[in-house]
Design a protein around this motif. Structure first.
Motif, PDB file in Angstrom:
ATOM      1  N   VAL A 526       0.954  -1.256   0.053  1.00  0.00           N
ATOM      2  CA  VAL A 526       0.009   0.027  -0.037  1.00  0.00           C
ATOM      3  C   VAL A 526       1.000   1.191  -0.036  1.00  0.00           C
ATOM      4  O   VAL A 526       0.654   2.135  -0.721  1.00  0.00           O
ATOM      5  CB  VAL A 526      -0.665   0.069   1.127  1.00  0.00           C
ATOM      6  CG1 VAL A 526      -1.604   1.242   1.225  1.00  0.00           C
ATOM      7  CG2 VAL A 526      -1.900  -1.109   1.104  1.00  0.00           C
ATOM      8  N   THR A 527       1.979   1.230   0.797  1.00  0.00           N
ATOM      9  CA  THR A 527       2.736   2.323   1.024  1.00  0.00           C
ATOM     10  C   THR A 527       3.300   2.733  -0.465  1.00  0.00           C
ATOM     11  O   THR A 527       3.223   4.132  -0.863  1.00  0.00           O
ATOM     12  CB  THR A 527       3.950   2.209   1.948  1.00  0.00           C
ATOM     13  OG1 THR A 527       3.503   1.995   3.268  1.00  0.00           O
ATOM     14  CG2 THR A 527       5.031   3.308   2.036  1.00  0.00           C
ATOM     15  N   TYR A 528       3.634   2.107  -1.151  1.00  0.00           N
ATOM     16  CA  TYR A 528       4.566   2.255  -2.460  1.00  0.00           C
ATOM     17  C   TYR A 528       3.751   1.875  -3.525  1.00  0.00           C
ATOM     18  O   TYR A 528       4.211   2.114  -4.886  1.00  0.00           O
ATOM     19  CB  TYR A 528       5.729   1.302  -2.722  1.00  0.00           C
ATOM     20  CG  TYR A 528       6.580   1.389  -1.267  1.00  0.00           C
ATOM     21  CD1 TYR A 528       7.655   2.516  -1.497  1.00  0.00           C
ATOM     22  CD2 TYR A 528       6.984   0.390  -0.409  1.00  0.00           C
ATOM     23  CE1 TYR A 528       8.457   2.751  -0.409  1.00  0.00           C
ATOM     24  CE2 TYR A 528       7.744   0.576   0.762  1.00  0.00           C
ATOM     25  CZ  TYR A 528       8.608   1.871   0.528  1.00  0.00           C
ATOM     26  OH  TYR A 528       9.465   2.029   1.896  1.00  0.00           O
ATOM     27  N   SER A 529       2.404   1.899  -3.386  1.00  0.00           N
ATOM     28  CA  SER A 529       1.582   1.714  -4.667  1.00  0.00           C
ATOM     29  C   SER A 529       1.379   2.654  -5.502  1.00  0.00           C
ATOM     30  O   SER A 529       1.202   2.462  -6.861  1.00  0.00           O
ATOM     31  CB  SER A 529       0.168   1.166  -4.245  1.00  0.00           C
ATOM     32  OG  SER A 529      -0.206   2.342  -3.300  1.00  0.00           O
ATOM     33  N   PRO A 530       1.866   4.053  -5.072  1.00  0.00           N
ATOM     34  CA  PRO A 530       1.582   5.205  -6.060  1.00  0.00           C
ATOM     35  C   PRO A 530       2.612   4.982  -7.019  1.00  0.00           C
ATOM     36  O   PRO A 530       2.706   5.445  -8.234  1.00  0.00           O
ATOM     37  CB  PRO A 530       1.620   6.308  -5.318  1.00  0.00           C
ATOM     38  CG  PRO A 530       1.304   5.908  -3.881  1.00  0.00           C
ATOM     39  CD  PRO A 530       1.619   4.330  -3.749  1.00  0.00           C
ATOM     40  N   LEU A 536       7.307  -5.751  -6.212  1.00  0.00           N
ATOM     41  CA  LEU A 536       6.737  -5.589  -4.708  1.00  0.00           C
ATOM     42  C   LEU A 536       5.223  -6.086  -5.258  1.00  0.00           C
ATOM     43  O   LEU A 536       4.845  -7.036  -4.346  1.00  0.00           O
ATOM     44  CB  LEU A 536       6.725  -4.399  -4.232  1.00  0.00           C
ATOM     45  CG  LEU A 536       5.881  -4.134  -3.177  1.00  0.00           C
ATOM     46  CD1 LEU A 536       5.966  -5.025  -1.959  1.00  0.00           C
ATOM     47  CD2 LEU A 536       5.924  -2.516  -2.717  1.00  0.00           C
ATOM     48  N   THR A 537       4.702  -5.822  -6.191  1.00  0.00           N
ATOM     49  CA  THR A 537       3.214  -6.302  -6.379  1.00  0.00           C
ATOM     50  C   THR A 537       3.356  -7.838  -6.612  1.00  0.00           C
ATOM     51  O   THR A 537       2.342  -8.479  -6.141  1.00  0.00           O
ATOM     52  CB  THR A 537       2.737  -5.631  -7.713  1.00  0.00           C
ATOM     53  OG1 THR A 537       2.611  -4.016  -7.373  1.00  0.00           O
ATOM     54  CG2 THR A 537       1.368  -6.135  -7.936  1.00  0.00           C
ATOM     55  N   SER A 569      -0.677  -4.942 -14.251  1.00  0.00           N
ATOM     56  CA  SER A 569       0.253  -4.185 -14.973  1.00  0.00           C
ATOM     57  C   SER A 569       1.722  -4.597 -14.568  1.00  0.00           C
ATOM     58  O   SER A 569       2.708  -4.275 -15.232  1.00  0.00           O
ATOM     59  CB  SER A 569       0.188  -2.688 -14.571  1.00  0.00           C
ATOM     60  OG  SER A 569      -1.022  -2.128 -14.922  1.00  0.00           O
ATOM     61  N   ALA A 570       1.825  -5.278 -13.670  1.00  0.00           N
ATOM     62  CA  ALA A 570       3.200  -5.979 -13.093  1.00  0.00           C
ATOM     63  C   ALA A 570       3.945  -6.506 -14.249  1.00  0.00           C
ATOM     64  O   ALA A 570       5.241  -6.443 -14.229  1.00  0.00           O
ATOM     65  CB  ALA A 570       2.896  -6.826 -11.905  1.00  0.00           C
ATOM     66  N   THR A 571       3.344  -6.962 -15.091  1.00  0.00           N
ATOM     67  CA  THR A 571       3.930  -7.927 -16.130  1.00  0.00           C
ATOM     68  C   THR A 571       5.093  -6.888 -16.840  1.00  0.00           C
ATOM     69  O   THR A 571       5.742  -7.360 -17.530  1.00  0.00           O
ATOM     70  CB  THR A 571       3.149  -8.474 -17.056  1.00  0.00           C
ATOM     71  OG1 THR A 571       2.062  -9.175 -16.368  1.00  0.00           O
ATOM     72  CG2 THR A 571       3.571  -9.268 -18.186  1.00  0.00           C
ATOM     73  N   TRP A 572       4.410  -5.661 -16.981  1.00  0.00           N
ATOM     74  CA  TRP A 572       5.256  -4.729 -17.813  1.00  0.00           C
ATOM     75  C   TRP A 572       6.707  -4.475 -17.050  1.00  0.00           C
ATOM     76  O   TRP A 572       7.411  -3.970 -17.871  1.00  0.00           O
ATOM     77  CB  TRP A 572       4.478  -3.401 -17.877  1.00  0.00           C
ATOM     78  CG  TRP A 572       3.544  -3.607 -18.816  1.00  0.00           C
ATOM     79  CD1 TRP A 572       2.080  -3.744 -18.523  1.00  0.00           C
ATOM     80  CD2 TRP A 572       3.107  -3.654 -20.131  1.00  0.00           C
ATOM     81  NE1 TRP A 572       1.451  -3.818 -19.584  1.00  0.00           N
ATOM     82  CE2 TRP A 572       2.162  -3.620 -20.725  1.00  0.00           C
ATOM     83  CE3 TRP A 572       4.574  -3.213 -21.023  1.00  0.00           C
ATOM     84  CZ2 TRP A 572       1.670  -3.608 -22.067  1.00  0.00           C
ATOM     85  CZ3 TRP A 572       4.083  -3.315 -22.620  1.00  0.00           C
ATOM     86  CH2 TRP A 572       2.758  -3.508 -22.894  1.00  0.00           C
ATOM     87  N   GLY A 573       6.879  -4.494 -15.947  1.00  0.00           N
ATOM     88  CA  GLY A 573       8.044  -4.614 -15.178  1.00  0.00           C
ATOM     89  C   GLY A 573       8.766  -5.808 -15.823  1.00  0.00           C
ATOM     90  O   GLY A 573      10.276  -5.309 -15.905  1.00  0.00           O
TER      91      GLY A 573
END
Length: 678
Positions: A526-530, A536-537, A569-573
């Motif tokens: 939650v802290t780093y979600s922005p 992390l996701t 969206s994490a796959t884009w990492g």
């Protein structure tokens, strides 16, 4: 600049038509210029460039409400190749017709983000001044033809003949966008601390910082993630082309485009296979530690070069191969675990001091000078050098490797397991065990798990009880993200610890501890979600969210819909990481882009306490987080630990970074079942 170009376009037409006084017979394709909407469509385009030779392509003219045309020019060179790949240009612009003349205008960038490539350099003015290219098509025997220059590299001659109907979508669409990454309001107390550090280094008085003070995003402290999925689908279908978009086509712009191509053309699985092979041959040294590689012009390994953080990266490499083995049962993955796990054991033996362990190892060559902080091993290890300074970060590599090793190495392997039993107990004697209380619980946990030691398991529970109410403990969230400012290396380190800690608790059957650790992980997310930290996701999904855990901060400040959107969206990492990584003599500076802006919050602002105080340049960070293929791919040895808002760096040809970051992310995603990971 676009307004000027549009005026120039119309003035060019006015001049051309005012000079036309001789009546001519109008060819059929020219006659369509005079018909209502007659030029709309996709025209076959042929031509030649003085620098790259002949080409074929298409010219799309799509009429707009004001009577002008949106233009897409897409051409592919026939005989020109770059690193064995075709080169394609895509230009977008505007067009108008008058009489028997079609006039088009394109604004092309002279520079994007590479400032130096080998002996080639960009001038600072190149980044600020696009070149307006105006093309006039007039009637010839071949059809509508034009001659023009890009004013920098090439002269062009081209003509259009046959036409087909428009498709439902344009030939090319720009999907690049900026995603708001500001996050919650900064508390008053935190604001006060930041201001103290800013005053301490005179940050607000710095001339470079001051030059951005009137920018809107600077005033609002608003960082952005630059997300660019443009051409992903194209590259998945076209493996043999480099596409250069709205740039002057030269070696530098082709290089910029080729790294994006190398990120988007291979599938995720293809990149994993390539990195798995390359890591074994180029980045695991003779002893088993992750290393940098010195390579020749053909990418052939010349020598291994040490990485000072190798204990951590090797621990994560072992984790990647353990997860790979658990998903595939590939014996090669298990062999990789064994080799590097043995090297991790040596880190603890070679110092001959039960309180210290080494950061990394490399072979010793008799007669070579021993570098500062390096030491030659003794006895059976006299053929090795070890680097002093095993610390908290490297300790995470030890515990991570032991956790995964004990999970995948069968107990029938007596050699490995005798070391696991011995080295897990020796964790309790290390200096860093006493200095960092958060290291005590996982250490006791490994002793209990590996040695089936009930007393150690009670010490494990006791260690967590002591941590329970400490701000840095396991039940309270001590993470922070303030408008783009964070300890990014610490985020990666925390993830390694979270995977280790949760897995130990799960395997020991310590349900209450495991659940608290999962909640802490979700609160960290939650802290780093922005900032959209994709690794992390994926970790949060696999080790907490998918198990039903949400967390207090999650329930208050997030939702399942937000998390699943982030997961999708994490796959884009992973997609943004290229294979191969570029091996170039290159410098990058995004700050030369007129759209870039510095952050009003210093990077790692608490480092102002260091003595001697770092220079102001140390504290610079941007408000734009660029895709991996536009920054980190060129210079980073581990993308997950890098600052999110870096903008300037360089690299030398011949030094190749490892792909352990990709392997860890990919095999973790496969292991925990992240959707859309092929």
């Amino acid at each position: 600049m676009k307004y000027f170009s549009f005026l120039y376009l119309f003035s060019s037409i006015l001049f051309a038509t005012s000079c036309t006084t001789v009546e001519k017979k109008i060819p059929r394709d020219v006659a369509s210029l005079q018909a209502t909407g007659g030029m709309e469509g996709i025209w076959f385009l042929q031509g030649t460039s003085t620098s790259r030779g002949p080409y074929n392509g298409e010219l799309e003219l799509r009429k707009t409400s004001d009577g002008t045309y949106d233009v897409i020019r897409m051409i592919t060179y026939i005989n020109y190749f770059y690193d064995g790949l075709k080169v394609q240009e895509v230009w977008t612009g505007k067009a108008v017709t008058a009489g028997d003349t079609l006039v088009l205008s394109y604004d092309l960038r002279q520079a994007d983000f590479i400032t130096k490539l080998g002996n080639q350099k960009r001038e600072p003015t190149d980044f600020k001044n696009p070149i307006t290219v105006v093309t006039r098509f007039v009637a010839t025997d071949k059809g509508l033809a034009a001659q023009y220059s890009d004013k920098k590299v090439s002269n062009y001659t081209e003509w259009i003949t046959t036409r087909r109907n428009l498709e439902s979508k344009p030939l090319w669409t720009n999907l690049r966008t900026n995603i708001d990454a500001q996050g919650p309001k900064i508390p008053v107390a935190v604001r006060g601390v930041i201001n103290i550090f800013k005053r301490d280094v005179d940050y607000n008085k710095d001339p470079f910082v001051q030059s951005f003070k009137d920018r809107k995003e600077f005033k609002e402290e608003r960082p952005f993630i630059v997300f660019d999925p443009t051409d992903y689908d194209f590259y998945q279908e076209n493996k043999d082309i480099i596409r250069v978009v709205n740039k002057i086509t030269d070696d530098i712009s082709i290089t910029e485009a080729s790294v994006k191509r190398n990120a988007y053309s291979p599938s995720l699985k293809e990149k994993a296979n390539s990195y798995d092979k390359n890591t074994v041959t180029h980045h695991i040294n003779e002893i088993g530690m992750v290393a940098k590689a010195e390579v020749d012009a053909n990418e052939k390994l010349i020598a291994y070069r040490y990485d000072g953080d190798s204990a951590l990266w090797t621990g994560m490499y072992i984790g990647s191969q353990a997860m790979r083995y658990l998903k595939t049962k590939d014996p090669a993955a298990l062999a990789n675990v064994r080799k590097s796990l043995r090297a991790m054991f040596i880190l603890m033996d070679i110092t001959e001091d039960p309180q210290e362990f080494a950061r990394t190892l490399m072979p010793y060559k008799p007669g070579d000078a021993i570098p500062n902080k390096w030491h030659q091993g003794k006895g059976v290890y006299s053929n090795m050098l070890w680097l002093e300074g095993g610390n908290n970060d490297m300790f995470k590599g030890l515990t991570h490797s032991m956790m995964w090793g004990s999970l995948v190495i069968p107990e029938s392997d007596q050699e490995i397991w005798s070391h696991l039993r011995d080295k897990s107990r020796r964790l309790l004697k290390l200096r860093i065990f006493d200095e960092k209380s958060q290291n005590q619980a996982p250490s006791y946990g490994l002793v209990a798990l590996i040695n089936k030691d009930k007393k150690a398991q009670e010490e494990y529970r006791s260690a967590y009880r002591k941590l329970r109410w400490k701000p840095s403990g396991y039940s309270m969230n001590a993470n922070f993200y303030w408008h783009g400012s964070a300890d990014w290396s610490g985020v990666n380190l925390g993830l390694v610890g979270d995977i280790t800690d949760i897995s130990i608790a799960e395997r020991l059957g310590e349900t209450e501890i495991r659940n608290r650790l999962r909640e802490r992980l979700m609160d960290t997310w939650v802290t780093y979600s922005p900032a959209q930290r994709h690794l992390l996701t994926m970790v949060a999904y696999g080790f907490a969210y998918s198990k039903g855990t949400r967390g207090d901060d999650f329930r208050e400040d997030s939702s399942d819909a937000k998390f699943m959107a982030a997961l999708n969206s994490a796959t884009w990492g992973l997609r943004e990481i290229p294979y191969p990584r570029p091996n170039l003599d290159v410098s990058i500076d995004h700050s030369l882009n007129p759209e870039w802006c510095i952050s009003p919050i210093p990077r790692l602002f608490w480092k102002a306490l260091k003595k001697p105080e770092p220079p102001n340049e140390y504290f610079y960070q941007g408000l734009y987080n660029y895709p991996v293929f536009e920054f980190q791919a060129f210079t980073s040895n581990f993308v997950w630990k890098d600052t999110a808002f870096g903008f300037k760096d360089s690299a030398s040809r011949g030094s190749e970074n490892s792909g352990v970051d990709y392997l860890f992310g990919y095999w973790l995603a496969k292991y925990v079942g992240v959707p859309h990971v092929d």
